[in-house]
Design an enzyme around this catalytic site. Structure first.
Site, PDB file in Angstrom:
ATOM      1  N   LYS A  30       3.722   0.457  10.091  1.00 44.74           N
ATOM      2  CA  LYS A  30       3.755   1.694   9.317  1.00 44.74           C
ATOM      3  C   LYS A  30       3.158   2.852  10.099  1.00 44.74           C
ATOM      4  O   LYS A  30       3.592   3.998   9.959  1.00 44.74           O
ATOM      5  CB  LYS A  30       3.000   1.517   7.999  1.00 44.74           C
ATOM      6  CG  LYS A  30       3.848   0.966   6.868  1.00 44.74           C
ATOM      7  CD  LYS A  30       3.105   1.100   5.559  1.00 44.74           C
ATOM      8  CE  LYS A  30       3.929   0.564   4.404  1.00 44.74           C
ATOM      9  NZ  LYS A  30       3.207   0.672   3.130  1.00 44.74           N
ATOM     10  N   ARG A  77       5.698 -13.156   9.659  1.00 45.30           N
ATOM     11  CA  ARG A  77       6.269 -11.863   9.324  1.00 45.30           C
ATOM     12  C   ARG A  77       7.651 -11.742   9.953  1.00 45.30           C
ATOM     13  O   ARG A  77       8.002 -12.498  10.862  1.00 45.30           O
ATOM     14  CB  ARG A  77       5.364 -10.725   9.799  1.00 45.30           C
ATOM     15  CG  ARG A  77       5.181 -10.648  11.301  1.00 45.30           C
ATOM     16  CD  ARG A  77       4.253  -9.508  11.670  1.00 45.30           C
ATOM     17  NE  ARG A  77       4.810  -8.231  11.267  1.00 45.30           N
ATOM     18  CZ  ARG A  77       4.093  -7.116  11.133  1.00 45.30           C
ATOM     19  NH1 ARG A  77       2.793  -7.131  11.363  1.00 45.30           N
ATOM     20  NH2 ARG A  77       4.668  -5.983  10.779  1.00 45.30           N
ATOM     21  N   GLU A 100       0.860  -1.179   0.000  1.00 48.52           N
ATOM     22  CA  GLU A 100       0.000   0.000   0.000  1.00 48.52           C
ATOM     23  C   GLU A 100       0.898   1.232   0.000  1.00 48.52           C
ATOM     24  O   GLU A 100       1.793   1.343   0.850  1.00 48.52           O
ATOM     25  CB  GLU A 100      -0.901   0.018   1.233  1.00 48.52           C
ATOM     26  CG  GLU A 100      -1.861   1.191   1.256  1.00 48.52           C
ATOM     27  CD  GLU A 100      -2.761   1.204   2.473  1.00 48.52           C
ATOM     28  OE1 GLU A 100      -3.550   2.162   2.615  1.00 48.52           O
ATOM     29  OE2 GLU A 100      -2.669   0.266   3.294  1.00 48.52           O
TER      30      GLU A 100
END
Length: 657
Positions: free
Chosen positions: A370, A360, A140
């Site tokens: 983020k 992750r 994104e």
């Protein structure tokens, strides 16, 4: 195929056959296959071939040396070598080819839908892909990429490359409030810097018209409705598994209201389009997720064409299907969304990719969210997205870390489904050192200079000595050496002098000899202090031109390039861990855990003159100090160096693992 290859052996050995052989072969063909499903298929095939166990089958075989059982939860790298061509569509026996049946299987103790496509869907899909693997890297564009994204790139681009397939770079640009052209440009640049070449660059916004049409189709099929609850009301109703009061409104009414949303006739936050899923499921992500919301915000690419935007949960799986993705790979926090992923594609009768989740990447003493990174940047706790203390890829690059070191680190960590481990920063630093040790030429820089005057050397004499760029340099290779001037005034590190000597100290002290690297032994003969009698201002020394003296201590140094002229002055920035705690993300007030000593600026260090022409991005090992890279803040008047990593290596012993 694998089963048929072993058919005769299975018939001969019956239930004594080692099914681990089948597991190994299948894993080579389908490295992403769920091991539980593989086991079920193998058991069914064997029982179908051999029938029920007989008394002979239950007899104990002759004792053999035990072999370790194969672990089902093995580490699988994205670039695992396959002995045979991967074909993700001839997986295992299932329902009849023309029948599509949804079977829920237990996966991580939750029922999750699996991909199930009709023969027609697969034929159309295979015609488009030619049987190749298709993956996608879907960031994104709402911030800079961090080292966790490097793992996602490694997996998606790496799998496609290993299997001779294709990987899209797809921007998930469905939230115009948070997305910027700056981030889009950065992502493309970083992907290329990391060594990956996208098959195509696409945007979710490329499919806005298709997504809208499919939303209309979803309403017509009775699988979506327009809801007027506020965000808080939706949250409460979902938590309590309570239907929306508008859930069963007529289809025609929802179609009209959705069109009103599209035309900008309804205010923001006054309506959403929700998918009619399963409010009684055990999976929270099946509680009527939002498909569209109203935002009167221009889009970075689509401009003001749209005032409604699709959600991630709605758009992601559809675009995966439209782009014929074979393997939809994501991190484990998305595992619970797998059910809604397949529910939506089934509701729209679309091709379904294979979904697989992996752990992750978490690293100590940093944050990867983020949202947290954005807070650090916008509130100026750090110096931008490319601050060398951050684990953003831009920050690591500016610090001097290479893409090679990052990819080697990712490969070494491996790819698993275990999501409860955090990798120590030391492990990343090990790979950085290994890389820079091969690529960074040696130079000498003194961070905190202490003046040393050599009294038995003429103050007008300048000689030039050979210093090694590489520790294994051959004497006949001129390019492996650089010249350093040697005059009667040299500078050593202030920490390399003590007023009182000791047996365990190898630096300079009154009456003690040390060796100036590549030069001569010197002995301290006098110490000049300031008026306070404690601060050392200057050292007087004698040097041994014959080099007969053999001291134990060896010091780096920088000399005046000519009598009366100061050495080259440079700025040096030393970086340490950004956070004190190993897991700052777990703290409620993570900003209070910031390390106040994470950055130290030395405005006037002394460097050898051979560094004068260094360019931005050039990397060096400053002897005894660490590895450094030239920063973008450098000017013609003054070079700025960032310390990439120290020389100390306390994590790995005995090579890579």
């Amino acid at each position: 195929m694998v089963f048929e290859e072993r058919r005769d052996t299975i018939l001969e050995m019956r239930y004594r056959f080692n099914v681990g052989e089948l597991f190994g072969k299948i894993r080579a063909v389908h490295p992403w296959a769920d091991t539980q499903i593989v086991k079920e298929v193998i058991d069914d095939r064997i029982s179908g071939l051999l029938g029920e166990r007989t008394a002979a089958d239950n007899e104990k075989p002759a004792k053999k040396k035990k072999e370790k059982p194969s672990k089902e939860d093995v580490k699988v790298t994205a670039v695992q070598t396959a002995e045979e061509e991967l074909n993700p569509f001839t997986i295992f026996p299932g329902p009849e080819e023309n029948t599509k049946v949804h079977a829920e299987v237990l996966f991580s103790d939750r029922p999750v839908l699996r991909a199930c496509n009709t023969k027609e869907m697969l034929k159309k899909h295979l015609d488009a892909t030619g049987g190749r693997v298709f993956t996608r890297f879907p960031p994104e564009p709402n911030g800079y990429l961090h080292i966790g994204h490097a793992k996602a790139m490694f997996i998606n681009f790496g799998l496609a490359k290993e299997m001779g397939g294709c990987c899209y770079l797809r921007y998930d640009d469905t939230n115009p409030d948070a997305e910027k052209k700056e981030y889009i440009n950065h992502i493309e640049e970083i992907v290329q810097w990391m060594g990956w070449e996208p098959f195509k660059i696409t945007y979710t916004s490329d499919y806005f018209h298709v997504l809208y049409e499919l939303a209309v189709e979803l309403i017509k099929k009775g699988h979506a409705y327009v809801d007027h609850q506020s965000a808080e009301e939706i949250k409460v109703s979902r938590e309590n598994k309570r239907n929306s009061p508008w859930r069963d409104r007529p289809i025609e009414e929802s179609l009209k209201l959705f069109n009103d949303m599209r035309m900008g006739l309804i205010e923001e936050n006054k309506a959403t389009l929700r998918m009619k899923q399963n409010m009684h499921s055990d999976n929270f992500n099946m509680y009527d997720l939002i498909a569209y919301r109203i935002k009167f915000t221009p889009h970075p690419r689509a401009g003001d064409e749209w005032c409604i935007y699709p959600s991630y949960d709605y758009a992601h799986c559809i675009v995966d299907s439209l782009e014929n993705i074979t393997h939809s790979l994501c991190t484990l926090e998305f595992e619970t969304r797998r059910a809604s992923y397949y529910w939506l594609l089934d509701a729209l009768s679309r091709y379904q990719p294979y979904v697989w989740e992996y752990s992750r990447l978490n690293i100590t003493n940093t944050v990867m969210s983020k949202r947290k990174l954005n807070k650090l940047v916008t509130e100026k706790w750090v110096d931008g997205w490319d601050d060398p203390r951050l684990m953003t890829l831009a920050g690591l690059r500016r610090r001097g870390v290479s893409a090679t070191a990052i990819n080697t680190f990712i490969r070494g960590v491996g790819i698993t489904r275990s999501d409860n481990s955090t990798i120590r920063m030391d492990r990343l630093e090990y790979h950085i050192r290994e890389d820079m040790n091969k690529t960074a030429a040696r130079q000498m820089v003194v961070l905190h200079p202490l003046k040393v005057v050599i009294t038995n050397l003429d103050n007008k004499t300048v000689s030039y000595l050979d210093a090694k760029k590489w520790p294994d340099a051959q004497t006949d290779d001129a390019s492996a050496f650089y010249k350093v001037p040697f005059t009667n005034v040299v500078y050593i590190e202030r920490s390399d002098f003590r007023a009182k000597d000791s047996k365990d100290y190898y630096g300079l002290a009154p009456g003690k000899w040390v060796l100036l690297r590549y030069a001569f032994p010197i002995k301290c003969t006098e110490v000049i202090c300031s008026d306070d009698g404690e601060t050392v201002m200057e050292i007087r020394a004698e040097y041994d031109l014959s080099k007969n003296t053999k001291p134990k201590g060896v010091l780096h140094w920088v000399s005046q390039p000519s009598p009366g002229v100061d050495p080259l002055k440079v700025e040096v920035r030393l970086f340490d861990k950004l956070f004190v705690s190993e897991n700052p993300a777990e703290l409620e007030e993570y900003l209070t855990d910031l390390n106040p000593e994470s950055k130290e600026v030395i405005p006037e260090a002394f460097a050898v003159s051979s560094l004068r022409d260094a360019a931005v991005g050039d990397k060096f090992q400053f002897e005894r100090l660490g590895y450094f890279a030239v920063d973008v803040d450098s000017t013609k008047e003054k070079l700025v160096f960032n310390r990439t990593v120290t020389l100390r290596d306390s994590y790995w012993k005995g090579g890579d693992k």
